[in-house]
Design a protein around this motif. Structure first.
Motif, PDB file in Angstrom:
ATOM      1  N   LEU A   2      -1.402 -42.214  14.749  1.00 50.19           N
ATOM      2  CA  LEU A   2      -2.336 -42.758  15.978  1.00 50.19           C
ATOM      3  C   LEU A   2      -2.985 -41.174  15.489  1.00 50.19           C
ATOM      4  N   PRO A   3      -4.676 -41.394  14.852  1.00 52.23           N
ATOM      5  CA  PRO A   3      -5.357 -40.375  14.663  1.00 52.23           C
ATOM      6  C   PRO A   3      -5.262 -40.271  16.125  1.00 52.23           C
ATOM      7  N   LYS A   4      -5.804 -38.424  15.951  1.00 52.10           N
ATOM      8  CA  LYS A   4      -6.807 -38.271  17.657  1.00 52.10           C
ATOM      9  C   LYS A   4      -6.059 -38.564  18.338  1.00 52.10           C
ATOM     10  N   SER A   5      -4.548 -37.956  19.024  1.00 55.22           N
ATOM     11  CA  SER A   5      -3.555 -38.760  19.756  1.00 55.22           C
ATOM     12  C   SER A   5      -4.086 -37.529  20.785  1.00 55.22           C
ATOM     13  N   CYS A  12       8.256 -49.312  18.516  1.00 54.79           N
ATOM     14  CA  CYS A  12       7.294 -49.030  17.651  1.00 54.79           C
ATOM     15  C   CYS A  12       7.487 -47.640  17.382  1.00 54.79           C
ATOM     16  N   ARG A  13       7.809 -47.231  15.391  1.00 57.02           N
ATOM     17  CA  ARG A  13       7.700 -45.923  16.089  1.00 57.02           C
ATOM     18  C   ARG A  13       6.669 -45.029  15.134  1.00 57.02           C
ATOM     19  N   ILE A  14       5.973 -44.270  16.616  1.00 57.74           N
ATOM     20  CA  ILE A  14       4.139 -43.558  16.927  1.00 57.74           C
ATOM     21  C   ILE A  14       4.453 -42.283  15.760  1.00 57.74           C
ATOM     22  N   ILE A  15       3.760 -42.165  14.799  1.00 55.80           N
ATOM     23  CA  ILE A  15       3.158 -40.894  14.570  1.00 55.80           C
ATOM     24  C   ILE A  15       2.191 -40.119  15.396  1.00 55.80           C
ATOM     25  N   ALA A  16       1.961 -38.938  15.971  1.00 61.81           N
ATOM     26  CA  ALA A  16       0.938 -39.054  16.982  1.00 61.81           C
ATOM     27  C   ALA A  16       0.274 -37.227  15.830  1.00 61.81           C
ATOM     28  N   LEU A  17      -1.234 -37.986  15.547  1.00 60.19           N
ATOM     29  CA  LEU A  17      -1.809 -36.630  14.569  1.00 60.19           C
ATOM     30  C   LEU A  17      -2.573 -35.956  15.679  1.00 60.19           C
ATOM     31  N   ILE A  18      -2.237 -34.687  15.218  1.00 55.74           N
ATOM     32  CA  ILE A  18      -2.702 -33.801  16.940  1.00 55.74           C
ATOM     33  C   ILE A  18      -4.269 -33.132  15.605  1.00 55.74           C
TER      34      ILE A  18
END
Length: 268
Positions: free
Chosen positions: A89-92, A108-114
Motif C-alpha cells: 500500500l503506497p502512502k500508508s 492478506c499480507r500487507i507491506i505498508a509503504l511509508i
C-alpha cells in the motif's frame, strides 16, 4: 534476519506482462507488480487485466494505487477477483490501511509503504495495528513530501526510526527504498550497505541489475561468519563461564549477535 527472509523486492510495471516471467527469473526474492507509479492513468485498466491473467500472480506482491485515488476501488475489485493475498500500500497512513483492509474479503499480507510525513508520524500505530506484516520506506516520495533532498544520508534518521518501530512492533526487518541509479555498482553497493548497517533486511529494486548486489549485500561477510563461529566455539568451551576472544569479553549480547549472524544463513 533469516536467509529465508526475502532480501530483494523487484518492481515491474503491471502493464508490461512480457516482463513478469523475466522478473521472476532475475533472482529477485519477491516480484512486485506495480499498478501505481509505473503505470500511466490511461494504462491502469490494461495493467489490472495483465495481473489478473498472469499465472504467477499468486506468488507476487501487487502494489495498488493509493487508497485516496480514483483507481483504488477498481484495483481492489481486481484483487478480490484474482485472489491476490499479498499487497503493498503506497502512502500508508492509518486511514488508508483501514480502507484497504475494509476492501478485502480474506486474509492478506500487507507491506505498508511509508512515503509521507504523516505516515512517519503514525509509525507506531501503523506498526502495532496488527494489519501489516512489514514496513517499507518510500524514500523518493517522502523526500518530496518532507521537502528534504536526499543526496547522501539526509533521510537516514527516518530510516533508523522505521527500523526501531518495526522491531518494537515485532515485524520483519523493514525494506529500504529504491536507489534510482543502477549504472554505478560501487555507489549502489554503498547505499545497500548503509541500509543493512541501519537494520534494514531488504531493499526495493527497480532494475534486474540491482538484484544480485542486494541479495549478496544483505548476507554476512566471510569475516563476520568466521567471527561468529569463533564466538560460539569459545562460548561453548567456556561451559557457561565468562570467556574472552581476541582480548574482548564474550557476554550474552555478543553471543546473541553471533547467533543472529549464523542464523541468517541457516547455520547451527
Amino acid at each position: 534476519m533469516s536467509s529465508l527472509l526475502s532480501r530483494s523486492f523487484l518492481f515491474v510495471p503491471a502493464n508490461r506482462p512480457e516482463r513478469f516471467d523475466k522478473a521472476v527469473a532475475s533472482g529477485a526474492h519477491q516480484v512486485i507488480l506495480d499498478l501505481e507509479d509505473a503505470v500511466a492513468p490511461a494504462d491502469k485498466a490494461a495493467a489490472r487485466r495483465s495481473v489478473m491473467e498472469w499465472s504467477g500472480r499468486a506468488d507476487a506482491i501487487v502494489r495498488v494505487n493509493g487508497a485516496d485515488s480514483t483507481f483504488f476501488a477498481a484495483d481492489m475489485e481486481m484483487i478480490r477477483s484474482a485472489g491476490v493475498t499479498r499487497l503493498m500500500l503506497p502512502k500508508s497512513e492509518p486511514a488508508a490501511l483501514n480502507r484497504l483492509v475494509g476492501s478485502l474479503d480474506g486474509p492478506c499480507r500487507i507491506i505498508a509503504l511509508i512515503e509521507t510525513v504523516k505516515g512517519y508520524a503514525e509509525l507506531r500505530s501503523i506498526g502495532k495495528s496488527g494489519l501489516v506484516a512489514q514496513l517499507a520506506f518510500g524514500n523518493l516520495d517522502f523526500g518530496i513530501d518532507s521537502g528534504v533532498t536526499e543526496t547522501a544520508q539526509e533521510l537516514d534518521p527516518v530510516r533508523l526510526q522505521i527500523v526501531l518501530e518495526s522491531r518494537l512492533a515485532g515485524l520483519a526487518p523493514p525494506i529500504d527504498g529504491v536507489t534510482t541509479s543502477w549504472a554505478d555498482p560501487v555507489a549502489f553497493g554503498a547505499a545497500v550497505g548503509r541500509a543493512r548497517a541501519l537494520g534494514f533486511g531488504a531493499k526495493l529494486c527497480i532494475h534486474p541489475a540491482q538484484v544480485k548486489l542486494v541479495n549478496e549485500a544483505f548476507l554476512p561477510t566471510t569475516d563476520e561468519l568466521d567471527w561468529a563461529r569463533r564466538v560460539m566455539a569459545a562460548a561453548e568451551g567456556g561451559g557457561g563461564a565468562a570467556v574472552a576472544l581476541d582480548g574482548k569479553m564474550i557476554d550474552a549480547p555478543v553471543i546473541r549477535r553471533a547467533e543472529q549472524i549464523l542464523g541468517s544463513i541457516g547455520a547451527t
